[in-house]
Design an enzyme around this catalytic site. Structure first.
Site, PDB file in Angstrom:
ATOM      1  N   LYS A 116      29.665 -49.832 -24.725  1.00 36.03           N
ATOM      2  CA  LYS A 116      30.135 -50.820 -23.754  1.00 36.03           C
ATOM      3  C   LYS A 116      31.582 -51.254 -24.009  1.00 36.03           C
ATOM      4  CE  LYS A 116      25.501 -52.686 -23.044  1.00 36.03           C
ATOM      5  NZ  LYS A 116      24.984 -52.335 -21.734  1.00 36.03           N
ATOM      6  N   GLU A 200      32.159 -61.678 -24.070  1.00 41.62           N
ATOM      7  CA  GLU A 200      32.790 -61.806 -22.752  1.00 41.62           C
ATOM      8  C   GLU A 200      32.306 -63.054 -22.065  1.00 41.62           C
ATOM      9  OE1 GLU A 200      31.725 -58.022 -21.017  1.00 41.62           O
ATOM     10  OE2 GLU A 200      29.785 -58.728 -20.352  1.00 41.62           O
ATOM     11  N   ARG A 294      22.934 -41.314 -16.473  1.00 40.03           N
ATOM     12  CA  ARG A 294      21.615 -40.671 -16.332  1.00 40.03           C
ATOM     13  C   ARG A 294      21.039 -41.030 -14.974  1.00 40.03           C
ATOM     14  NH1 ARG A 294      18.623 -45.497 -16.762  1.00 40.03           N
ATOM     15  NH2 ARG A 294      19.595 -46.976 -18.180  1.00 40.03           N
TER      16      ARG A 294
HETATM   17  P1  ADP Z   1      17.845 -48.697 -15.270  1.00 41.04           P
HETATM   18  O1  ADP Z   1      19.202 -49.017 -15.816  1.00 41.04           O
HETATM   19  O2  ADP Z   1      17.600 -47.288 -14.920  1.00 41.04           O
HETATM   20  O3  ADP Z   1      17.399 -49.651 -14.262  1.00 41.04           O
HETATM   21  P2  ADP Z   1      16.783 -49.783 -17.644  1.00 41.04           P
HETATM   22  O4  ADP Z   1      18.112 -50.153 -18.183  1.00 41.04           O
HETATM   23  O5  ADP Z   1      15.801 -50.847 -17.367  1.00 41.04           O
HETATM   24  O6  ADP Z   1      16.854 -48.863 -16.395  1.00 41.04           O
HETATM   25  O7  ADP Z   1      16.195 -48.713 -18.651  1.00 41.04           O
HETATM   26  C1  ADP Z   1      15.532 -47.550 -18.230  1.00 41.04           C
HETATM   27  C2  ADP Z   1      14.445 -47.242 -19.196  1.00 41.04           C
HETATM   28  O8  ADP Z   1      14.961 -46.870 -20.431  1.00 41.04           O
HETATM   29  C3  ADP Z   1      13.528 -48.385 -19.407  1.00 41.04           C
HETATM   30  O9  ADP Z   1      12.245 -47.851 -19.452  1.00 41.04           O
HETATM   31  C4  ADP Z   1      13.970 -48.958 -20.742  1.00 41.04           C
HETATM   32  O10 ADP Z   1      12.847 -49.459 -21.445  1.00 41.04           O
HETATM   33  C5  ADP Z   1      14.562 -47.754 -21.425  1.00 41.04           C
HETATM   34  N1  ADP Z   1      15.788 -48.024 -22.179  1.00 41.04           N
HETATM   35  C6  ADP Z   1      16.997 -48.313 -21.695  1.00 41.04           C
HETATM   36  N2  ADP Z   1      17.902 -48.421 -22.670  1.00 41.04           N
HETATM   37  C7  ADP Z   1      17.256 -48.195 -23.812  1.00 41.04           C
HETATM   38  C8  ADP Z   1      17.641 -48.159 -25.188  1.00 41.04           C
HETATM   39  N3  ADP Z   1      18.890 -48.356 -25.581  1.00 41.04           N
HETATM   40  N4  ADP Z   1      16.703 -47.874 -26.092  1.00 41.04           N
HETATM   41  C9  ADP Z   1      15.443 -47.647 -25.708  1.00 41.04           C
HETATM   42  N5  ADP Z   1      15.017 -47.654 -24.430  1.00 41.04           N
HETATM   43  C10 ADP Z   1      15.905 -47.942 -23.504  1.00 41.04           C
HETATM   44  P1  ADP Z   2      21.924 -53.184 -20.297  1.00 43.99           P
HETATM   45  O1  ADP Z   2      22.591 -52.028 -20.945  1.00 43.99           O
HETATM   46  O2  ADP Z   2      20.917 -53.817 -21.170  1.00 43.99           O
HETATM   47  O3  ADP Z   2      21.442 -52.862 -18.925  1.00 43.99           O
HETATM   48  P2  ADP Z   2      24.071 -54.713 -19.011  1.00 43.99           P
HETATM   49  O4  ADP Z   2      25.424 -54.905 -19.577  1.00 43.99           O
HETATM   50  O5  ADP Z   2      23.936 -53.780 -17.878  1.00 43.99           O
HETATM   51  O6  ADP Z   2      23.076 -54.288 -20.178  1.00 43.99           O
HETATM   52  O7  ADP Z   2      23.507 -56.132 -18.584  1.00 43.99           O
HETATM   53  C1  ADP Z   2      22.183 -56.343 -18.186  1.00 43.99           C
HETATM   54  C2  ADP Z   2      22.085 -57.625 -17.386  1.00 43.99           C
HETATM   55  O8  ADP Z   2      22.524 -58.755 -18.142  1.00 43.99           O
HETATM   56  C3  ADP Z   2      22.935 -57.669 -16.141  1.00 43.99           C
HETATM   57  O9  ADP Z   2      22.305 -57.054 -15.047  1.00 43.99           O
HETATM   58  C4  ADP Z   2      23.139 -59.137 -15.932  1.00 43.99           C
HETATM   59  O10 ADP Z   2      22.022 -59.734 -15.318  1.00 43.99           O
HETATM   60  C5  ADP Z   2      23.239 -59.671 -17.347  1.00 43.99           C
HETATM   61  N1  ADP Z   2      24.647 -59.748 -17.800  1.00 43.99           N
HETATM   62  C6  ADP Z   2      25.309 -58.848 -18.543  1.00 43.99           C
HETATM   63  N2  ADP Z   2      26.580 -59.250 -18.781  1.00 43.99           N
HETATM   64  C7  ADP Z   2      26.728 -60.431 -18.152  1.00 43.99           C
HETATM   65  C8  ADP Z   2      27.807 -61.376 -18.031  1.00 43.99           C
HETATM   66  N3  ADP Z   2      28.990 -61.185 -18.620  1.00 43.99           N
HETATM   67  N4  ADP Z   2      27.595 -62.502 -17.308  1.00 43.99           N
HETATM   68  C9  ADP Z   2      26.404 -62.729 -16.729  1.00 43.99           C
HETATM   69  N5  ADP Z   2      25.351 -61.897 -16.821  1.00 43.99           N
HETATM   70  C10 ADP Z   2      25.501 -60.769 -17.530  1.00 43.99           C
HETATM   71 MG    MG Z   3      22.599 -52.247 -17.347  1.00 45.80          MG
END
Ligand code: ADP
Ligand code: ADP
Ligand code: MG
Length: 475
Positions: A116, A200, A294
């Site tokens: 990230k 952030e 992905r």
């Molecule tokens: P999407 O971004 O496709 O909506 P998610 O972020 O919720 O999906 O993650 C997709 C799937 O992968 C979920 O089943 C989640 O549990 C799994 N997953 C995502 N990131 C990780 C991670 N870093 N380690 C293990 N499982 C993960």
């Molecule tokens: P992941 O890899 O677990 O999906 P993301 O960075 O995509 O992580 O963040 C997952 C969720 O967390 C976002 O969809 C949002 O709801 C919340 N989030 C992440 N960063 C921020 C932020 N800077 N401010 C507010 N909400 C955030």
């Molecule tokens: Mg995300």
């Protein structure tokens, strides 16, 4: 030429991939494990391989065993699905070395976008707006405090290698920041094997809006517009819709966010299906969040509104073939689609609830697609992802899609395991949701889960009354 394609995943996504593999005339190879002897995806696979082991570490995360099977069985391409090894650079590189095709982007894109901090820097460099805060990793609580003072609280500490909503903590003050810094690093190290953290600005009342990218290996990069995924619990999505109700009919904003996503995809020479996620603030300014290199869980709603088969095209792209679409102008939005993630979890606490499905049936209205891995007797083990199905509904417009979703939810019955079906029923009927007036705080603020118990006891009372009536008719 027909290829032998291995699906390195289980559950609903393994079925979805196998369907695309077969449709394209290739051979679908699937795994069964000691933890799941007869997984439903094998019905869609032509070759079944035994992946030894009783848990994910021994099976779907076990690179050595998988690579050995790849070479033993002359696998020509591998689709990783989502989760597991889908964003693992080492796995992609090892396959590259073995001259086996990884169905995803080139490993450089996975590596850069998987972090990230690095991806944020790349986004910034290519002119994509990023969330105020550190771009790189921060080394100490002191450094985090200095940056936070500048950008103002609340701030978010985030694991650079995080995913699945894990490895994030909101800090309201410097005190909290100091307390949380070491904890987030520790969690990041144990969950993701990388202690790197960034800080952030925590955006208040935001929307999660993401753009689907589809690219080939010839330099064509297209977008398939946006999805809104603001209904979340623990930073994980549970309902997604496309197009975004927050963007609504603001076509210039729709185009701007979509083209911004393409800008970043171009910067990494993206060459597969992928998603650029953004946070959109109340004033509709938007910032890069992360890129998922992905296929995503919620890809079907985009397929439903555009007609583009993302999984099939992702495979075609990896094999160096032409995509089904030749120009951006061909991709158009028709109607509206909603996805409800059906999870084996307690609908009130929203925590996983493993168990065995003893009854399962449905009778859906027209326009419904149900991507799932459920059957009578299916055991949701603690090691499995609690998501067991995705209800995907398409309608002429949002109102119609909501109407159909409501009907579909009420006509699905799963007994034996707790599910969040009732929670979805409440949300889909809830005033703010119907008005399209919701942010990522929806679940924590509106608390639809509090109404589940009342609904469940209403249903129980109704069933009891019905049983008494039937009994009295018999007498
Ligand atoms: P999407 O971004 O496709 O909506 P998610 O972020 O919720 O999906 O993650 C997709 C799937 O992968 C979920 O089943 C989640 O549990 C799994 N997953 C995502 N990131 C990780 C991670 N870093 N380690 C293990 N499982 C993960
Ligand atoms: P992941 O890899 O677990 O999906 P993301 O960075 O995509 O992580 O963040 C997952 C969720 O967390 C976002 O969809 C949002 O709801 C919340 N989030 C992440 N960063 C921020 C932020 N800077 N401010 C507010 N909400 C955030
Ligand atoms: Mg995300």
């Amino acid at each position: 030429m027909s290829k032998r394609i291995l699906i390195c995943n289980r559950g609903e996504i393994a079925i979805r991939i196998a369907k695309a593999v077969r449709e394209l005339g290739h051979t679908a190879v699937g795994f069964w494990t000691d933890n799941e002897l007869e997984p439903p995806h094998l019905e869609y696979c032509d070759i079944w391989l035994h992946l030894k082991g009783n848990n994910n570490t021994e099976t779907y995360l076990n690179m050595d065993q998988i690579l050995k099977l790849v070479s033993e069985h002359k696998i020509e391409a591998v689709h990783p699905g989502y989760g597991f090894l889908s964003e693992n650079t080492i796995f992609a590189k090892k396959l590259e070395e073995m001259a086996v095709i990884f169905i995803g982007p080139h490993s450089f894109a996975i590596e850069k976008m998987g972090d990230k901090a690095i991806s944020k820097q790349m986004a910034k460099d290519s002119g994509v707006p990023v969330i105020p805060g550190s771009t790189g990793e921060i080394e100490s609580a002191k450094e985090a405090a200095e940056i936070s003072k500048e950008i103002g609280y609340p701030v978010l500490l985030k694991a650079v290698a995080g995913g699945g909503g894990k490895g994030m903590r909101v800090c309201l003050s410097e005190d909290e920041l100091e307390k949380n810094f070491a904890a987030v690093r520790r969690e990041a190290e144990s969950s993701f094997g990388n202690p790197g953290v960034l800080v952030e600005k925590y955006i208040l009342n935001p929307h999660h809006i993401e753009v689907q990218i589809l690219a080939d290996k010839k330099g064509n990069i297209f977008h398939c517009f946006e999805r809104e995924c603001s209904v979340q619990r623990r930073h994980q999505k549970i309902i997604e819709e496309a197009p975004s109700p927050f963007i609504g009919d603001d076509e210039s904003l729709r185009l701007k966010i979509s083209e911004t996503a393409v800008l970043l995809a171009k910067a990494v020479n993206y060459d597969s299906a992928g998603t650029v996620e953004f946070i959109m603030a109340e004033d509709k300014s938007f910032y890069f969040l992360e890129m998922n290199t992905r296929i995503q869980v919620e890809h079907p709603i985009t397929e439903e509104i555009t007609g583009v088969d993302l999984v099939a095209n992702m495979i075609k792209s990896a094999l160096g073939e032409e995509l089904d679409i030749k120009s951006q102008a061909e991709i158009k939005i028709l109607g509206h689609a909603i996805e409800c993630r059906i999870c084996a979890e307690d609908p009130v606490t929203m925590l996983p609830a493993p168990g065995k499905v003893v009854a399962f049936d449905y009778s859906f209205p027209q326009g419904v697609r149900f991507d799932h891995c459920i059957y009578k007797g299916f055991e949701v083990k603690p090691d499995f992802d609690p998501m067991i199905g995705k209800l995907i509904v398409r309608g002429l417009n949002r109102k119609v899609a909501i109407r159909k979703t409501k009907d579909a939810l009420s006509r699905m019955h799963i007994d034996g395991v707790k599910t969040n079906l009732k929670l979805h029923e409440i949300i889909i009927d809830q005033e703010n949701f119907v008005a399209g007036d919701y942010t990522t705080n929806y679940i924590s603020e509106v608390k639809p889960q509090d109404q589940v118990e009342a609904l469940v006891s209403d249903v129980a009372l109704f069933k009891k009354a019905l049983a008494i009536e039937i009994e009295s008719m018999r007498q």
